[in-house]
Scaffold this motif. Sequence first.
Motif, short mmCIF file in Angstrom:
data_model
loop_
_atom_site.label_atom_id
_atom_site.label_comp_id
_atom_site.label_asym_id
_atom_site.label_seq_id
_atom_site.Cartn_x
_atom_site.Cartn_y
_atom_site.Cartn_z
N LYS A 256 67.79 -6.29 -123.79
CA LYS A 256 67.75 -5.94 -122.37
C LYS A 256 68.20 -4.50 -122.16
O LYS A 256 67.55 -3.73 -121.43
CB LYS A 256 68.64 -6.90 -121.57
N ASP A 257 69.29 -4.10 -122.79
CA ASP A 257 69.79 -2.73 -122.63
C ASP A 257 68.82 -1.73 -123.24
O ASP A 257 68.61 -0.64 -122.67
CB ASP A 257 71.17 -2.59 -123.28
N LEU A 258 68.25 -2.07 -124.38
CA LEU A 258 67.30 -1.16 -125.02
C LEU A 258 66.05 -0.98 -124.16
O LEU A 258 65.53 0.14 -124.03
CB LEU A 258 66.92 -1.70 -126.40
N PHE A 259 65.59 -2.07 -123.56
CA PHE A 259 64.44 -1.98 -122.65
C PHE A 259 64.75 -1.03 -121.49
O PHE A 259 63.94 -0.16 -121.15
CB PHE A 259 64.09 -3.37 -122.12
N SER A 260 65.91 -1.19 -120.87
CA SER A 260 66.29 -0.33 -119.75
C SER A 260 66.36 1.13 -120.18
O SER A 260 65.93 2.03 -119.45
CB SER A 260 67.64 -0.77 -119.18
N GLN A 261 66.88 1.36 -121.37
CA GLN A 261 66.98 2.73 -121.89
C GLN A 261 65.60 3.34 -122.08
O GLN A 261 65.34 4.48 -121.68
CB GLN A 261 67.72 2.72 -123.22
N LEU A 262 64.68 2.58 -122.67
CA LEU A 262 63.33 3.10 -122.91
C LEU A 262 62.57 3.32 -121.60
O LEU A 262 61.79 4.27 -121.50
CB LEU A 262 62.54 2.14 -123.81
N VAL A 263 62.80 2.46 -120.62
CA VAL A 263 62.15 2.67 -119.32
C VAL A 263 62.60 3.99 -118.71
O VAL A 263 61.80 4.76 -118.18
CB VAL A 263 62.46 1.49 -118.36
N ARG A 264 63.90 4.29 -118.79
CA ARG A 264 64.41 5.56 -118.27
C ARG A 264 63.86 6.74 -119.07
O ARG A 264 63.65 7.83 -118.53
CB ARG A 264 65.94 5.59 -118.32
N MET A 265 63.62 6.53 -120.34
CA MET A 265 63.13 7.61 -121.19
C MET A 265 61.67 7.95 -120.92
O MET A 265 61.29 9.13 -120.90
CB MET A 265 63.27 7.22 -122.67
N ILE A 266 60.86 6.93 -120.70
CA ILE A 266 59.41 7.14 -120.76
C ILE A 266 58.67 6.78 -119.48
O ILE A 266 57.61 7.33 -119.19
CB ILE A 266 58.83 6.34 -121.96
N VAL A 267 59.23 5.86 -118.66
CA VAL A 267 58.48 5.33 -117.52
C VAL A 267 58.95 5.95 -116.20
O VAL A 267 58.18 6.63 -115.52
CB VAL A 267 58.57 3.79 -117.46
N SER A 268 60.18 5.69 -115.80
CA SER A 268 60.63 6.18 -114.50
C SER A 268 62.14 6.15 -114.41
O SER A 268 62.80 5.31 -115.04
CB SER A 268 60.04 5.31 -113.38
N ARG A 269 62.68 7.09 -113.62
CA ARG A 269 64.11 7.07 -113.31
C ARG A 269 64.35 6.71 -111.85
O ARG A 269 65.47 6.74 -111.38
CB ARG A 269 64.74 8.43 -113.66
N ASP A 270 63.26 6.40 -111.14
CA ASP A 270 63.36 5.95 -109.76
C ASP A 270 63.78 4.48 -109.75
O ASP A 270 63.14 3.63 -110.39
CB ASP A 270 62.02 6.12 -109.05
N GLU A 271 64.85 4.18 -109.02
CA GLU A 271 65.44 2.84 -109.09
C GLU A 271 64.46 1.75 -108.64
O GLU A 271 64.35 0.71 -109.29
CB GLU A 271 66.70 2.79 -108.24
N ARG A 272 63.72 1.99 -107.57
CA ARG A 272 62.80 0.95 -107.07
C ARG A 272 61.65 0.74 -108.05
O ARG A 272 61.23 -0.41 -108.28
CB ARG A 272 62.27 1.33 -105.69
N MET A 273 61.16 1.82 -108.65
CA MET A 273 60.08 1.66 -109.61
C MET A 273 60.59 0.98 -110.88
O MET A 273 59.88 0.16 -111.49
CB MET A 273 59.47 3.02 -109.95
N ARG A 274 61.82 1.27 -111.28
CA ARG A 274 62.37 0.62 -112.48
C ARG A 274 62.51 -0.88 -112.27
O ARG A 274 62.29 -1.67 -113.18
CB ARG A 274 63.72 1.23 -112.85
N ASP A 275 62.86 -1.28 -111.06
CA ASP A 275 62.94 -2.71 -110.76
C ASP A 275 61.58 -3.38 -110.91
O ASP A 275 61.47 -4.48 -111.47
CB ASP A 275 63.47 -2.92 -109.34
N LEU A 276 60.54 -2.72 -110.40
CA LEU A 276 59.19 -3.25 -110.55
C LEU A 276 58.79 -3.35 -112.02
O LEU A 276 58.21 -4.34 -112.47
CB LEU A 276 58.19 -2.34 -109.82
#
Length: 856
Positions: A256-276
């Motif tokens: 779970k933590d690794l997924f969140s880290q990779l999302v911040r790295m490559i996908v988005s740092r916007d909180e609402r988009m990260r939730d999606l």
Amino acid sequence: MSTADASLTTGLPGLDAVLKGVLAGDNIVWQVDSIDEYQEVAAPYCEAAVRNGRRLIYFRFARHQPLVAAGPGVEVHELDPEEGFESFIEKIHGVIEESGPGAFYVFDCLSRLAVDWCSDQMLANFFMLTCPYLFNLETVAYFSLYRNYHTTHALGPIQNTTQLFLDTYRHKGVLYVRPVKVQHRYSPTMHMLHLRRGEEFLPVTASAVITEILSASKWSGLSSDTSAGFWETSFFQARELIKSGEYRPDIPEKGKDLFSQLVRMIVSRDERMRDLVARHLTLQDILDIRQRMIGTGLIGGKTVGMLLARMIVRKALPRFAERMEEHDSFFIGSDVFYSFLVRNGIWWVRQKQRDPEKYLENAEQARRLIITGEFPEYILRQFDEMLDYFGQSPFIVRSSSLLEDNYGNSFAGKYDSVFCANQGPRERRMQDFLAAVKAIYASSMSEKALQYRARRGMLDKDEQMALLVMRVSGASYGQYYFPQFAGVGFSFNPYAWHESIDPQAGVVRLVFGLGTRAVDRADDDYTRVVALNAPDRRPESNFDKMAQYAQRRVDCLDLEGNQLVSRPFHEVVAHAGDLPLDMFTTSDPPGTPGILTFSRLLSKTPFVADMQALMRTLESAYGCPVDIEFAANFTEKDKYKINLLQCRPLQVQGAGTVKVPRVHVTEQDRIIEARGAVVGHSRTGQIGRFIYVAPELYGKLPVADRYEVARIIGVLNLADAPGPVMLLGPGRWGTSTPSLGIPVSFSEINRVSVLCEIVAMHEHLVPDVSLGTHFLNELVETGMLYLALFPGQGVNFISRAFFESAPDRAPALVPGAARWPGLIRVVDVTDIRPPVRVNIIADAPNQKVICYMDRT
């Protein structure tokens, strides 16, 4: 530069002797295995600086123990790298500028920046921008990096830029230093390994000792790929976790933590988009994105929207699995953009664009530097591989900035997208692709993009440009390449032209061929607007009007000409025998050339139901209305595939139901009454100012003067007004063809509350209710009311006497307006005598607007 100044010192006399002194302007980078090694050399440097009366500035941003405490002679500036690269570096450079020449600096270990920014390239960019700045101010600065932690993408630029690069080793409790680079100084033993003994640094000459120390230091080797860096290490961990079968998305230590880290790295740092993303993408999806990525950084808002929408629809609507066209896109990371700016001397111009007072300065200089700029070799090699993958298939390079298509900011039409027909010799195709990339990079610094950011208070936001490279959906038909149909869709319909139309059911704007004709306002043509709960309910009342307002031209790629073109529909389809034209055209009488009505597509296929289901699903997932782009092609009779190209939140203001009052207005008090072509939510309110362009006078102007009128409108748009502004003028607002209307940009009318097009330029000109176009998107996003007025038709009415007799403020507000007496009139309601209020009532479902004087 002189070495006579005794305050220029490392604080270690023996080390000063090894380095032949410290020079003003030196940036000294220490490569260490632990922070303790850095602390050991930084402490005497800081103590000496304070003792010698030098201003010592400590930049604190990492999580290791502090290197120096605040106190007399020591300034500590705490920073958060997670605020973004631009904000971080702006604050540091601000301190450096304020401090001026001669200061001493110590930075926390820079390796932390590679973690927070998830990128060695961005670490290198930071150093390449900061080191020369310090050098020019004749400062001295200490930096450090962890050994075997970074790729050559960080180490290479840092070593090339710094003045001194020193390796440290601790062996059997003893500190060793080996100068790797010492600029403008030399001695026979300078680059040897040196042992620290008290304040002395003694060269080590015994081979047995040297090999024992260096072989124990885990040398990174000759290959540039030996050190994976933080970026690749993180993805390697994810791949290994999935391979092991132990991945659990709900357990922090199991993925779970690794997924969140990779999302911040490559996908988005916007909180609402990260939730999606967390709800709809998996760890394997993130790895799949990385597999098709060029460079590092984030993939940007447009790419995120496209990928999310596809995944949401596939999971929620399994029947779409066979109806969705696959994508094989590539993603050019946002770090590539920043690295390009830094390496080509453009970043300093961009930094000035964060200033609200100066953001438009030097924009043309930046554009020229971008067009002539060059990419590093390792990026060009990846471009080569991508080009070989596509072969000679057409593709499009699309902007996908960090802020684009997120909640609250669509950036519709602000950044460029460029089609590559991808024909001809390989060298030419590569040059065309590079030109497309540079054109989009340049558009990020265009006036319209900067003004959009300025209006929304986003000039200081970390806005990087990633790119989405997509295969063009469609097929070749003779020399032309295009999809059979395409368009845009809104899950909420802001143009309910009949009471039977449900705004919540959504609307689609259809075109034949490339969707550019649906998203870019075409002054020479029309499109098919479809209310999804009433697809047969057209704005036109009969077939003759349908024919008059039908699409006549097609946007397509000319494979022989290697370019995007617009051609007459009948020319494009003349040699395309396998096109299912009966799905798109209607003939009256039968046998005559067909016109594009899309009647069979809408009535004989599940397309309408599919679009309703698709957009309803996306709206539910996003928690707000959405705006999509799509292309589609029939693969066999009555079966088609939809290519979902884009999805973003639709910023609809005031979408709720408003109870519209009934009023009785006398002929004397009526100013405007309009029926038909009303876009926006129903409302009641007051008007404080009218800006009126007289149609009969505007129609007599030469083309050059019409552009000048548009600029005057832009000036009036910025002027303070006593209340909401209604802007009225002939033809189409925002047209690119002055013969059809007033060629303003949206930024020149963005403060207007009501926009009225008076259909009076000539008898065949009608307003194109261009839902889904970038221009109309901005109207919807800002909550502006749009209406078309047909003078002399039915109850449509405009009181010319009101505008011609009321006091005119235009000459006082814009002296240039006096050049054309009576052409541009500005009427402030507060100037009318006796005093009145001016009310407006807009009934969107019934397509009625009335504006009148209230004398009560």
